[in-house]
Design an enzyme around this catalytic site. Structure first.
Site, mmCIF file in Angstrom:
data_model
loop_
_atom_site.group_PDB
_atom_site.id
_atom_site.type_symbol
_atom_site.label_atom_id
_atom_site.label_comp_id
_atom_site.label_asym_id
_atom_site.label_seq_id
_atom_site.Cartn_x
_atom_site.Cartn_y
_atom_site.Cartn_z
ATOM 1 N N ILE A 81 44.997 47.670 23.263
ATOM 2 C CA ILE A 81 43.733 47.158 23.344
ATOM 3 C C ILE A 81 42.815 48.250 23.892
ATOM 4 C CG2 ILE A 81 42.222 45.388 24.653
ATOM 5 C CD1 ILE A 81 45.032 43.528 24.216
ATOM 6 N N ARG A 118 44.284 40.617 32.724
ATOM 7 C CA ARG A 118 44.816 39.718 33.737
ATOM 8 C C ARG A 118 43.811 39.497 35.140
ATOM 9 N NH1 ARG A 118 46.747 38.573 29.923
ATOM 10 N NH2 ARG A 118 48.881 37.971 29.442
ATOM 11 N N ASP A 128 36.886 36.963 31.621
ATOM 12 C CA ASP A 128 37.729 36.118 30.781
ATOM 13 C C ASP A 128 38.966 35.559 31.488
ATOM 14 O OD1 ASP A 128 37.873 34.865 28.279
ATOM 15 O OD2 ASP A 128 39.705 36.020 27.858
ATOM 16 N N GLU A 182 44.215 30.893 37.780
ATOM 17 C CA GLU A 182 43.452 30.167 36.465
ATOM 18 C C GLU A 182 44.407 29.235 36.012
ATOM 19 O OE1 GLU A 182 44.578 33.054 32.845
ATOM 20 O OE2 GLU A 182 42.881 33.804 33.893
ATOM 21 N N HIS A 195 39.746 32.581 29.452
ATOM 22 C CA HIS A 195 40.999 33.249 29.107
ATOM 23 C C HIS A 195 40.993 32.851 27.357
ATOM 24 C CE1 HIS A 195 45.095 35.058 30.179
ATOM 25 N NE2 HIS A 195 44.507 35.591 28.950
ATOM 26 N N THR A 196 39.638 33.270 26.764
ATOM 27 C CA THR A 196 39.838 32.883 25.302
ATOM 28 C C THR A 196 39.684 34.324 24.553
ATOM 29 O OG1 THR A 196 37.604 32.268 25.966
ATOM 30 C CG2 THR A 196 39.007 30.635 25.434
ATOM 31 N N ALA A 197 39.583 35.302 25.049
ATOM 32 C CA ALA A 197 39.269 36.617 24.362
ATOM 33 C C ALA A 197 40.149 36.942 23.105
ATOM 34 C CB ALA A 197 39.513 37.914 25.345
#
Length: 326
Positions: A153, A231, A255, A260, A292-294
């Protein structure tokens, strides 16, 4: 192979049916998380597919007793699984990978949104305040961007940033020769001191917990923009808030957050949330928070489901499994 998949969302269901048929898997799905109380649902199954639910030693012991031979998580990270317990019980565990474009593109979006003060612009627009006060942004081409971590990534982010003409610094334990012409590999302290924007792309481990803390923030440029789509545990949230309140950090786009799991992916409206740090961060006009939608694209969800099924099948057939962790 008989596979039980937990936490199957509506958007995953069609992919599960498609790939179960493609690979000849007997599939059973459940919409809820695995717990010690429902761990007996795995009776007669060979493997389980999970997401981010906490998998404790007790759950693993019950799964082992019911005949489970393999656990696959439909995520890249696996810090939600008691890996030491899985080792002692001799239950192999695997993760998945998915198109790195999903998180890489999202990261670039967060960088641009933070630099161009999009949260303030959009929030004010909702009350028909279309003035220019306090919304002047910066151009990415003028910035030095520091990338911490150059795995799949991180590398994908680097390639996308090249089109903007910005200078890129990279800190990684394992520099890649193929990136040498695109970036400058530097020590972490140099990256912290020289970067206008810092983006995190390392896994959550005991070594990376609070990788960014009070000391690291103090070493950063005044007005630095901090991006985290990796993270939540990588950043000490209290130190982050302190840096934002002091003006040391000019903006943050997150994100992921510490703690979370109790909140993200749940409908929490009309509820009192036991997360004061989240409330503080949400109140700040220079902080963007997404749940946390990346990763969340059609392509990525398809990959996560397919590779989870394949990893279980490879393991149970004695084939080499590229996603195996232990």
């Amino acid at each position: 192979m008989k596979l039980l998949a937990y936490n199957v969302r509506g958007d995953e269901a069609a992919f599960f049916q498609t790939f179960a048929k493609k690979y000849g898997v007997e599939l059973h799905t459940l919409p809820y998380s695995p717990t010690l109380e429902n761990a007996g649902n795995t009776e007669g199954c060979d493997a389980v597919s999970i997401v981010t639910s906490s998998i404790t030693k007790g759950i693993l012991e019950r799964w082992k007793a019911s005949g489970i031979r393999y656990v696959s998580t439909r995520t890249i990270g696996y810090d939600h699984i008691d890996i030491e317990a899985a080792k002692s019980l001799q239950i192999p565990v695997s993760t998945v990978n998915y198109t790195q474009a999903s998180v890489a593109e999202y990261t670039v979006m967060l960088i641009l949104m933070a630099l161009r003060r999009v949260k303030t612009i959009m929030t004010r627009g909702l009350v028909q305040d279309f003035s220019l006060a306090n919304v002047r942004g910066r151009e990415l081409r003028t910035c030095t961007v520091g990338i911490i971590g150059a795995g799949r990534i991180g590398e994908a982010v680097i390639h996308r940033l090249r089109g903007f003409g910005c200078k890129i610094l990279v800190y990684t334990p394992h520099p890649k020769e193929e990136l040498a012409s695109l970036v400058s590999f530097v020590p972490l302290d140099e990256l912290l001191q020289e970067s206008d924007v810092i983006s995190l792309h390392v896994p959550a481990t005991s070594e990376t917990e609070h990788l960014i803390g009070e000391k690291e923030i103090e070493a950063m440029k005044d007005g630095v923009v901090l991006i985290n789509a990796a993270r939540g545990s990588l950043i000490d949230t209290k130190a982050l808030i302190g840096g934002l309140e002091a003006g040391k950090i000019g903006a943050a786009a997150l994100d992921v957050l510490e703690n979370e799991k109790r909140i993200f992916y749940k409908d929490c409206k009309y509820k009192v949330l036991s997360n004061r740090e989240l409330a503080i961060l949400q109140s700040m006009p220079n902080v963007i928070i997404t749940p946390h939608t990346a990763f969340y694209t059609d392509e990525a969800v398809s990959d996560m489901v397919e590779y989870s099924i394949l990893s279980c099948q490879y393991e149970l057939q004695g084939k080499e499994n590229p996603w195996r962790v232990i």
